[in-house]
Design an enzyme around this catalytic site. Sequence first.
Site, PDB file in Angstrom:
ATOM      1  N   TYR A  31      44.818  30.331 -11.642  1.00  0.00           N
ATOM      2  CA  TYR A  31      43.824  29.610 -10.846  1.00  0.00           C
ATOM      3  C   TYR A  31      42.412  30.066 -11.194  1.00  0.00           C
ATOM      4  O   TYR A  31      42.207  31.109 -11.824  1.00  0.00           O
ATOM      5  CB  TYR A  31      44.083  29.801  -9.349  1.00  0.00           C
ATOM      6  CG  TYR A  31      43.587  31.127  -8.799  1.00  0.00           C
ATOM      7  CD1 TYR A  31      42.381  31.209  -8.116  1.00  0.00           C
ATOM      8  CD2 TYR A  31      44.322  32.301  -8.962  1.00  0.00           C
ATOM      9  CE1 TYR A  31      41.921  32.421  -7.609  1.00  0.00           C
ATOM     10  CE2 TYR A  31      43.879  33.507  -8.469  1.00  0.00           C
ATOM     11  CZ  TYR A  31      42.674  33.564  -7.787  1.00  0.00           C
ATOM     12  OH  TYR A  31      42.215  34.765  -7.314  1.00  0.00           O
ATOM     13  N   LYS A  73      44.418  36.045 -14.220  1.00  0.00           N
ATOM     14  CA  LYS A  73      44.089  35.516 -12.888  1.00  0.00           C
ATOM     15  C   LYS A  73      45.262  34.687 -12.362  1.00  0.00           C
ATOM     16  O   LYS A  73      45.217  33.450 -12.280  1.00  0.00           O
ATOM     17  CB  LYS A  73      42.801  34.704 -12.935  1.00  0.00           C
ATOM     18  CG  LYS A  73      42.142  34.503 -11.560  1.00  0.00           C
ATOM     19  CD  LYS A  73      40.768  33.892 -11.712  1.00  0.00           C
ATOM     20  CE  LYS A  73      40.098  33.633 -10.361  1.00  0.00           C
ATOM     21  NZ  LYS A  73      39.755  34.871  -9.649  1.00  0.00           N
ATOM     22  N   GLU A  93      38.906  47.951  -9.435  1.00  0.00           N
ATOM     23  CA  GLU A  93      38.101  46.854  -8.903  1.00  0.00           C
ATOM     24  C   GLU A  93      38.371  46.785  -7.405  1.00  0.00           C
ATOM     25  O   GLU A  93      38.982  47.693  -6.837  1.00  0.00           O
ATOM     26  CB  GLU A  93      38.462  45.540  -9.592  1.00  0.00           C
ATOM     27  CG  GLU A  93      39.935  45.167  -9.527  1.00  0.00           C
ATOM     28  CD  GLU A  93      40.270  43.888 -10.281  1.00  0.00           C
ATOM     29  OE1 GLU A  93      39.358  43.264 -10.845  1.00  0.00           O
ATOM     30  OE2 GLU A  93      41.449  43.500 -10.289  1.00  0.00           O
ATOM     31  N   LEU A 116      40.268  42.301 -13.585  1.00  0.00           N
ATOM     32  CA  LEU A 116      40.003  40.906 -13.918  1.00  0.00           C
ATOM     33  C   LEU A 116      38.627  40.794 -14.569  1.00  0.00           C
ATOM     34  O   LEU A 116      37.657  41.347 -14.037  1.00  0.00           O
ATOM     35  CB  LEU A 116      40.048  40.040 -12.655  1.00  0.00           C
ATOM     36  CG  LEU A 116      39.833  38.551 -12.905  1.00  0.00           C
ATOM     37  CD1 LEU A 116      41.070  37.931 -13.526  1.00  0.00           C
ATOM     38  CD2 LEU A 116      39.454  37.835 -11.620  1.00  0.00           C
TER      39      LEU A 116
END
Length: 285
Positions: free
Chosen positions: A32, A149, A182, A206
């Site tokens: 996505y 992702k 992250e 990511l």
Amino acid sequence: MSLVYLNGQYMPPEEAKISPMDRGFLFGDGIYEVVPAYHGKMLGFDAHVARMRDGLAAIEIELDYSGDTWREICDTLISKNPGPNQGIYLHVSRGTDSKRNHAYPQGVKPTVFAFCFELPGEPTNDESTATSYQVSLEQDRRWQRCNIKSTALLGNVMHYQTGARAGNKETILFNAKDEITEASSSNVFIVKDGIISTPPLDNQILPGITRWLILQIVHSHSELKIQERVISKEELLNADEVWITSATKEVGPVVKVDEKVIGEGKPGPMWQRVQTLFTAHKFDY
């Protein structure tokens, strides 16, 4: 009336039907993207589409949508949904099979779904009105391919829920070496002694489009210093500033991590400088 896109057609959301045998539903088997748009102008569109293609290739989903096709879908959804500031959610699953089997099926047509949701407005560089963030901190327990992702976001959701349960808006993560990776839905930056730092990209992180834009913009201003390097948990907690960045947050200033106040407990001067530059130049890349 708001419309969504499903497999080549636009329709009201209540008319959009996807089979329960779709592998996106059964396995989270898909990719996505979220593309922000302000007053009809999309931010980082080409980079978002390129990252989606990379993700689809990584999990071996073949989809013959060109960049122009994605742009037409996004532009149509923007025009058919109310609100000046919108996020466009793009979703591709492997598609519907006749049985549930872990192995990738052959000859299955991908399911393509997209919709718009309202964004509250463009982030501001005004310290008095900016959205600041209190976040949680915990060890990263997600899968080892976070550079993809994937729609399979349960690990991220569980980490985010840790923060939500504590009354916070995010959760920053660190690995087994106490190195920052992250946040559950954002990339992370710190500022110390005037130098901006962010963890280097690898399978734990990511490749955020906003992260990339910030690097491009800051590198173009020689008076600012920015680097990609390993950041320890201790460094994060003792930073002058901490930011979390994403398509919807842009440069989000963190004022508290668990019980540790960051800096003076308010958005810092480097945040104001970089958010100002980001606002001025974000559509140039």
